[in-house]
Design a protein around this motif. Structure first.
Motif, PDB file in Angstrom:
ATOM      1  N   THR A  41      47.590  36.912  39.088  1.00  0.00           N
ATOM      2  CA  THR A  41      47.335  37.706  40.281  1.00  0.00           C
ATOM      3  C   THR A  41      45.849  37.680  40.606  1.00  0.00           C
ATOM      4  OG1 THR A  41      46.932  39.720  39.010  1.00  0.00           O
ATOM      5  CG2 THR A  41      49.200  39.311  39.708  1.00  0.00           C
ATOM      6  N   GLY A  42      45.522  37.642  41.875  1.00  0.00           N
ATOM      7  CA  GLY A  42      44.123  37.757  42.294  1.00  0.00           C
ATOM      8  C   GLY A  42      43.830  36.903  43.509  1.00  0.00           C
TER       9      GLY A  42
ATOM     10  N   GLU B 142      41.026  35.828  44.323  1.00  0.00           N
ATOM     11  CA  GLU B 142      39.925  34.893  44.081  1.00  0.00           C
ATOM     12  C   GLU B 142      40.401  33.562  43.497  1.00  0.00           C
ATOM     13  OE1 GLU B 142      40.934  37.300  42.205  1.00  0.00           O
ATOM     14  OE2 GLU B 142      40.160  37.309  40.158  1.00  0.00           O
TER      15      GLU B 142
ATOM     16  N   GLY C 224      44.459  42.342  36.734  1.00  0.00           N
ATOM     17  CA  GLY C 224      44.737  43.607  37.399  1.00  0.00           C
ATOM     18  C   GLY C 224      45.133  44.772  36.528  1.00  0.00           C
TER      19      GLY C 224
ATOM     20  N   ASP D 299      43.868  47.981  41.862  1.00  0.00           N
ATOM     21  CA  ASP D 299      44.633  46.774  41.762  1.00  0.00           C
ATOM     22  C   ASP D 299      46.063  46.945  42.180  1.00  0.00           C
ATOM     23  OD1 ASP D 299      45.313  44.045  40.890  1.00  0.00           O
ATOM     24  OD2 ASP D 299      43.281  44.234  40.103  1.00  0.00           O
TER      25      ASP D 299
END
Ligand code: AMP
Ligand code: MG
Length: 415
Positions: A188-189, A191, A255, A262
């Motif tokens: 997850t993310g 970026e 997260g 998050d």
């Protein structure tokens, strides 16, 4: 902070072994038997020779060691064939390893102790034997490996390649095992980038998923790649709900840190029954675990690993791997541990945590395992950690001095 053992206990309590399924013996390698295997056959199935040579009557070669004896070769029998001859006094049958013992023969003389003499005066083939052997010499008896009714393997036995070979040898073609867990892996993310495109400012290459898919597979599970999920609640919820229906466990990274805003926390907090922990270890302090209900009121375990790559690795090793192995019926879920020698200072300061220092190790001439650190120990520095052989367990305090004992957890192999 939660002690590591408490975190592990909590996780294991929600990860019991799955019920038995039947699989073909070849597909069982790496899995754990759910029921004992009892042999329905005898191995070897008949008396046979352990060597190439000559089947004889031991009495005929009783003095051959001192005074070589010529016998008449009346037949030849290869593995897979049988001789219809019954061996008489003064006779030998040439025989190959694995061939059934001919009737009348009670020993085998190795080919190394024989010399072909060609045809004798009456045209019959002769062999000269120069060894005296007792009755039974070089004979492998029917059933001396396995008898009918032998309990070959108890429930809980890991099916190694050799175990699968034994199953084949007794024609146990289908066995009851705990199934291979299907494990979903997602990262997850916003970026994260994994399509090879140039990085824009603020972006990084996604690495945890590649590593975790490999770790999951190496733990014996079937790894299912769910890709990168953006920091978007609706998208994450959809992916997690789908994973719960399709898989036996879910491993996500990112997260779960304290103070994070998050979406992982928001979504899992809402749809799953989660514990958010600060485990008393370094690296990998943040860790989330819980269960996500399916439609049918069963649920799947969810492992929320931290996003920093080294933390993800250590968290997987210490908490997720033992649980996934337990779901597959492994009784010993953890990696081998041993007491090693620290070849350099492993200094630290007091912080209430157990430190898992990444080390390289090898066995020295003293028979002991010697370790040195891999270098950089930052939780983002996966490059330094990647080739570690072990984690040195350095308890709270000021560390371990060079030359002292230190407990290590090997990162390869199973206990
Ligand atoms: P998080 O746990 O999401 O707060 O992330 C902690 C750190 O790990 C941040 O620097 C993230 O960019 C990084 N990170 C998170 N997920 C990944 C991943 N899948 N691959 C590489 N780095 C990651
Ligand atoms: Mg993140």
């Amino acid at each position: 902070m939660t002690p590591l053992d408490d975190a592990r206990r909590l996780v294991l309590a929600s990860c019991p072994a799955a019920g038995a399924v039947e699989v073909a013996h070849r597909d069982a390698i790496g899995l754990v038997l759910a029921q004992p295997v009892v042999s329905g056959e005898v191995v070897p199935p008949f008396d046979n020779t352990a060597v190439d040579g000559y089947a004889v009557r031991a009495a005929d070669v009783a003095t051959a060691h001192d005074d070589p004896v010529d016998l008449v070769v009346v037949d030849e029998v290869a593995a897979g064939a049988t001789s219809s001859r019954t061996l008489g006094r003064g006779e030998a049958i040439r025989i190959m390893t694995g061939a059934p013992m001919p009737d009348g023969a009670d020993a085998v003389v190795m080919v190394e102790d024989s010399e072909r003499r060609g045809a004798g005066a009456d045209g019959r083939e002769l062999v000269r034997l120069s060894a005296s052997v007792p009755r039974g010499a070089a004979i492998r008896r029917a059933g001396d490996d396995v008898e009918v009714g032998d309990v070959l393997f108890a429930a809980g036995t890991v099916v190694t390649p050799a175990v699968a070979g034994v199953l084949a040898s007794v024609n146990a073609r289908v066995v009851a095992v705990h199934p291979r867990a299907r494990v979903a892996v997602l990262s997850t993310g916003d970026e994260l980038v994994d399509d090879g495109s140039p990085l824009e400012r603020g972006q990084i290459r996604e690495s945890n998923r590649t590593m975790l898919l490999g770790l999951v597979a190496a733990a014996g599970c079937a790894a299912v790649d769910l890709g990168i999920v953006r920091d978007d609640e609706a998208e994450l919820e959809a992916v997690l709900r789908h994973a719960a229906l399709d898989c036996d466990a879910i491993v996500s990274s990112g997260g779960v840190s304290m103070g994070d805003y998050d979406v992982v926390k928001a979504v899992l907090g809402r749809i799953a029954d989660m514990s958010w922990m600060q485990v008393a270890i370094k690296p990998a302090k943040p860790f989330a675990f819980g269960t996500l209900r399916r439609d049918d009121s069963t649920s799947v375990p969810v492992f929320g690993l931290p996003g920093n790559p080294v933390s993800s690795l250590v968290s997987f090793e210490l908490l997720a791997r033992p649980a996934l192995r337990s779901m597959m019926g492994h009784r010993r879920g953890s990696r081998p541990r041993l007491v090693a020698v620290a070849d350099e200072d492993l200094r630290r300061s007091t912080d209430g945590k157990t430190h898992f220092v990444r080390v390289n190790g090898s066995f020295g001439g003293d028979g002991r395992y010697h370790v040195t650190t891999v270098g950089a120990q930052g939780s983002h520095q996966l490059a330094a950690t990647a080739t570690a052989d072990a984690l040195a367990v350095v308890g709270d305090g000021d560390g371990v001095a060079a030359g002292s004992d230190v407990e290590v957890l090997l990162l390869h192999g199973d206990a």
